[in-house]
Design a protein around this motif. Structure first.
Motif, PDB file in Angstrom:
ATOM      1  N   LEU A  95       0.837  -1.201   0.000  1.00  0.00           N
ATOM      2  CA  LEU A  95       0.000   0.000   0.000  1.00  0.00           C
ATOM      3  C   LEU A  95       0.871   1.249   0.000  1.00  0.00           C
ATOM      4  CD1 LEU A  95      -2.795   1.382   0.234  1.00  0.00           C
ATOM      5  CD2 LEU A  95      -2.556   1.217   2.727  1.00  0.00           C
ATOM      6  N   THR A  96       0.706   2.082  -1.037  1.00  0.00           N
ATOM      7  CA  THR A  96       1.411   3.356  -1.128  1.00  0.00           C
ATOM      8  C   THR A  96       0.424   4.446  -1.536  1.00  0.00           C
ATOM      9  OG1 THR A  96       2.016   2.900  -3.440  1.00  0.00           O
ATOM     10  CG2 THR A  96       3.630   2.312  -1.744  1.00  0.00           C
ATOM     11  N   PHE A  97       0.830   5.700  -1.330  1.00  0.00           N
ATOM     12  CA  PHE A  97      -0.006   6.852  -1.672  1.00  0.00           C
ATOM     13  C   PHE A  97       0.792   7.812  -2.542  1.00  0.00           C
ATOM     14  CE2 PHE A  97      -1.713   5.111   2.236  1.00  0.00           C
ATOM     15  CZ  PHE A  97      -3.072   5.056   1.956  1.00  0.00           C
ATOM     16  N   ARG A  98       0.095   8.367  -3.557  1.00  0.00           N
ATOM     17  CA  ARG A  98       0.769   9.271  -4.490  1.00  0.00           C
ATOM     18  C   ARG A  98      -0.111  10.475  -4.798  1.00  0.00           C
ATOM     19  NH1 ARG A  98       3.857   5.434  -8.976  1.00  0.00           N
ATOM     20  NH2 ARG A  98       5.036   4.199  -7.453  1.00  0.00           N
ATOM     21  N   HIS A  99       0.574  11.572  -5.112  1.00  0.00           N
ATOM     22  CA  HIS A  99      -0.105  12.799  -5.526  1.00  0.00           C
ATOM     23  C   HIS A  99      -0.404  12.709  -7.024  1.00  0.00           C
ATOM     24  CE1 HIS A  99       0.224  17.331  -6.511  1.00  0.00           C
ATOM     25  NE2 HIS A  99      -1.000  17.076  -6.077  1.00  0.00           N
ATOM     26  N   GLY A 100      -1.667  12.905  -7.399  1.00  0.00           N
ATOM     27  CA  GLY A 100      -2.012  12.850  -8.811  1.00  0.00           C
ATOM     28  C   GLY A 100      -3.503  12.940  -9.026  1.00  0.00           C
ATOM     29  N   GLY A 101      -3.888  12.805 -10.287  1.00  0.00           N
ATOM     30  CA  GLY A 101      -5.292  12.880 -10.670  1.00  0.00           C
ATOM     31  C   GLY A 101      -5.607  11.856 -11.729  1.00  0.00           C
ATOM     32  N   PHE A 102      -6.383  12.264 -12.730  1.00  0.00           N
ATOM     33  CA  PHE A 102      -6.831  11.327 -13.750  1.00  0.00           C
ATOM     34  C   PHE A 102      -5.687  10.798 -14.622  1.00  0.00           C
ATOM     35  CE2 PHE A 102     -11.017  13.816 -13.509  1.00  0.00           C
ATOM     36  CZ  PHE A 102     -11.537  12.947 -12.569  1.00  0.00           C
ATOM     37  N   GLU A 103      -4.531  11.442 -14.583  1.00  0.00           N
ATOM     38  CA  GLU A 103      -3.388  10.925 -15.341  1.00  0.00           C
ATOM     39  C   GLU A 103      -2.805   9.676 -14.687  1.00  0.00           C
ATOM     40  OE1 GLU A 103      -1.489  13.077 -12.050  1.00  0.00           O
ATOM     41  OE2 GLU A 103      -3.288  13.413 -13.267  1.00  0.00           O
ATOM     42  N   MET A 104      -3.136   9.421 -13.438  1.00  0.00           N
ATOM     43  CA  MET A 104      -2.730   8.233 -12.670  1.00  0.00           C
ATOM     44  C   MET A 104      -1.233   7.957 -12.743  1.00  0.00           C
ATOM     45  SD  MET A 104      -5.755   5.389 -12.733  1.00  0.00           S
ATOM     46  CE  MET A 104      -5.721   5.085 -14.495  1.00  0.00           C
ATOM     47  N   PRO A 105      -0.465   8.588 -11.876  1.00  0.00           N
ATOM     48  CA  PRO A 105       0.991   8.417 -11.894  1.00  0.00           C
ATOM     49  C   PRO A 105       1.441   7.103 -11.283  1.00  0.00           C
ATOM     50  CG  PRO A 105       0.370   9.843 -10.086  1.00  0.00           C
ATOM     51  CD  PRO A 105      -0.897   9.542 -10.835  1.00  0.00           C
ATOM     52  N   VAL A 106       1.156   6.016 -11.974  1.00  0.00           N
ATOM     53  CA  VAL A 106       1.631   4.699 -11.571  1.00  0.00           C
ATOM     54  C   VAL A 106       2.286   4.049 -12.783  1.00  0.00           C
ATOM     55  CG1 VAL A 106      -0.124   4.395  -9.786  1.00  0.00           C
ATOM     56  CG2 VAL A 106      -0.586   3.598 -12.104  1.00  0.00           C
ATOM     57  N   PRO A 107       3.317   3.243 -12.573  1.00  0.00           N
ATOM     58  CA  PRO A 107       3.961   2.587 -13.707  1.00  0.00           C
ATOM     59  C   PRO A 107       3.070   1.491 -14.282  1.00  0.00           C
ATOM     60  CG  PRO A 107       4.915   1.821 -11.668  1.00  0.00           C
ATOM     61  CD  PRO A 107       3.984   2.938 -11.300  1.00  0.00           C
ATOM     62  N   GLY A 108       3.190   1.275 -15.558  1.00  0.00           N
ATOM     63  CA  GLY A 108       2.451   0.191 -16.197  1.00  0.00           C
ATOM     64  C   GLY A 108       0.958   0.456 -16.285  1.00  0.00           C
ATOM     65  N   ARG A 109       0.201  -0.631 -16.453  1.00  0.00           N
ATOM     66  CA  ARG A 109      -1.250  -0.565 -16.632  1.00  0.00           C
ATOM     67  C   ARG A 109      -1.960  -1.228 -15.463  1.00  0.00           C
ATOM     68  NH1 ARG A 109      -3.005  -0.075 -21.940  1.00  0.00           N
ATOM     69  NH2 ARG A 109      -1.508   1.084 -23.217  1.00  0.00           N
ATOM     70  N   PRO A 110      -2.717  -0.496 -14.657  1.00  0.00           N
ATOM     71  CA  PRO A 110      -3.413  -1.106 -13.518  1.00  0.00           C
ATOM     72  C   PRO A 110      -4.448  -2.132 -13.963  1.00  0.00           C
ATOM     73  CG  PRO A 110      -3.415   1.295 -13.362  1.00  0.00           C
ATOM     74  CD  PRO A 110      -2.937   0.946 -14.731  1.00  0.00           C
ATOM     75  N   LEU A 111      -4.630  -3.148 -13.138  1.00  0.00           N
ATOM     76  CA  LEU A 111      -5.681  -4.132 -13.384  1.00  0.00           C
ATOM     77  C   LEU A 111      -7.014  -3.694 -12.784  1.00  0.00           C
ATOM     78  CD1 LEU A 111      -4.293  -7.761 -13.058  1.00  0.00           C
ATOM     79  CD2 LEU A 111      -5.746  -6.864 -14.864  1.00  0.00           C
ATOM     80  N   LEU A 112      -6.952  -2.693 -11.911  1.00  0.00           N
ATOM     81  CA  LEU A 112      -8.173  -2.173 -11.311  1.00  0.00           C
ATOM     82  C   LEU A 112      -7.998  -0.702 -11.003  1.00  0.00           C
ATOM     83  CD1 LEU A 112     -10.995  -2.519  -9.881  1.00  0.00           C
ATOM     84  CD2 LEU A 112      -9.690  -2.911  -7.781  1.00  0.00           C
ATOM     85  N   VAL A 113      -9.025   0.075 -11.325  1.00  0.00           N
ATOM     86  CA  VAL A 113      -9.108   1.469 -10.883  1.00  0.00           C
ATOM     87  C   VAL A 113     -10.490   1.641 -10.253  1.00  0.00           C
ATOM     88  CG1 VAL A 113      -9.108   3.900 -11.521  1.00  0.00           C
ATOM     89  CG2 VAL A 113      -7.569   2.295 -12.692  1.00  0.00           C
ATOM     90  N   ARG A 114     -10.509   2.024  -8.986  1.00  0.00           N
ATOM     91  CA  ARG A 114     -11.767   2.325  -8.317  1.00  0.00           C
ATOM     92  C   ARG A 114     -11.853   3.833  -8.116  1.00  0.00           C
ATOM     93  NH1 ARG A 114     -12.559   0.642  -2.193  1.00  0.00           N
ATOM     94  NH2 ARG A 114     -11.220   2.471  -2.033  1.00  0.00           N
ATOM     95  N   ALA A 115     -12.909   4.444  -8.679  1.00  0.00           N
ATOM     96  CA  ALA A 115     -13.128   5.885  -8.551  1.00  0.00           C
ATOM     97  C   ALA A 115     -14.516   6.076  -7.954  1.00  0.00           C
ATOM     98  CB  ALA A 115     -13.002   6.568  -9.901  1.00  0.00           C
TER      99      ALA A 115
END
Length: 270
Positions: A95-115
């Motif tokens: 579990l980590t936390f990051r500053h960002g928005g709809f651009e989603m600053p995570v590497p690769g392609r998430p398997l799940l996005v919950r909004a």
């Protein structure tokens, strides 16, 4: 455009309202319907987008998903820097936390996005663009996988009533209505929790209005089952509803106070 402007998170700050267990119904549905995809992945990343003023929903998402997929990692993303700083003490393995928005600053392609409760403050006309942007970041389909999943919707403050849309890389798939059955007078009570793409369409001539009308009628017809409890009444009403609407789930989910319908049947009239 300056480098600072180019790196600015996309979106606007939400009210940030959150409560422990608020998203439990959504999380349980995700674990039940998407758990197999998360288990199969060698590096399963789930994003809690716009988790709010406190990190409870991200902490709970990790626990619930790991019950179905022990290797999953959760990244909480918030557009308000102070909220990210406040969440950092809750980081742990997975579990980590990051500053960002709809651009989603995570590497690769998430398997799940919950909004959850994120698009409520946006205009209806903005929803399709946000959906398209988020779906483009999902893990692609292929090799027997349906790809990543975006779950976007709204619930009340204590999580008794939810409605959400599930989307894949190709776009919207289904709409799920979920409730604590003891709190329900009639199914159309869920109308106030319709996601932004549908809430302004609950008017005559729109499919979602017709669906809720028919659901209320099926609920009324199932009144004799109320003597066996609200769950049995709900199951009977959904069974009758499925004769005319493309219900995609089974009694195992109906027993949880849920019903899922194909998006195409409820999509707004253009």
């Amino acid at each position: 455009m300056t480098a600072r402007a180019a790196s600015r998170p996309v979106g606007t700050v939400t009210r940030g309202t959150t409560n422990p267990n608020r998203l439990r119904r959504m999380d349980r549905w995700i674990a039940a319907t998407h758990g197999a995809e998360l288990r199969r992945a060698s590096d399963a990343v789930a994003v809690d987008l716009g988790y709010g003023a406190a990190p409870w929903t991200a902490v709970e998402l990790l626990a619930r998903l790991r019950a179905a997929a022990p290797r999953v990692r959760v990244v909480g993303i918030e557009i308000e820097p102070d909220r990210v700083a406040a969440a950092r003490p809750y980081e742990r393995e997975g579990l980590t936390f990051r500053h960002g928005g709809f651009e989603m600053p995570v590497p690769g392609r998430p398997l799940l996005v919950r909004a959850a409760n994120v698009l409520r403050q946006y205009d209806e006309a903005e929803v399709a663009t946000v959906w398209e942007r988020l779906c483009a970041r999902l893990a692609p389909a292929g090799g027997g996988s349906r790809g990543g999943l975006l779950v976007e919707g709204t619930c009340d403050e204590i999580g008794r009533r939810h409605v959400w849309v599930a989307l894949g890389p190709e776009g919207p798939r289904t709409v799920t209505f979920a409730t604590r059955l003891g709190s329900l007078d009639r199914p159309s009570d869920l109308a106030e929790r319709l996601p932004k793409a549908l809430i302004h369409r609950n008017v005559p001539g729109e499919p979602v209005h017709a669906f809720l009308r028919d659901f209320d009628r099926a609920w009324a017809a199932a009144a004799p089952y109320a003597s066996y409890g609200a769950r049995q009444r709900w199951i009977r009403a959904v069974r009758d509803l499925a004769a005319d609407w493309p219900v995609t789930d089974s009694p195992a989910r109906w027993r949880q106070g849920e019903v899922t319908v194909a998006w195409g049947a409820l999509a707004p009239v253009r």
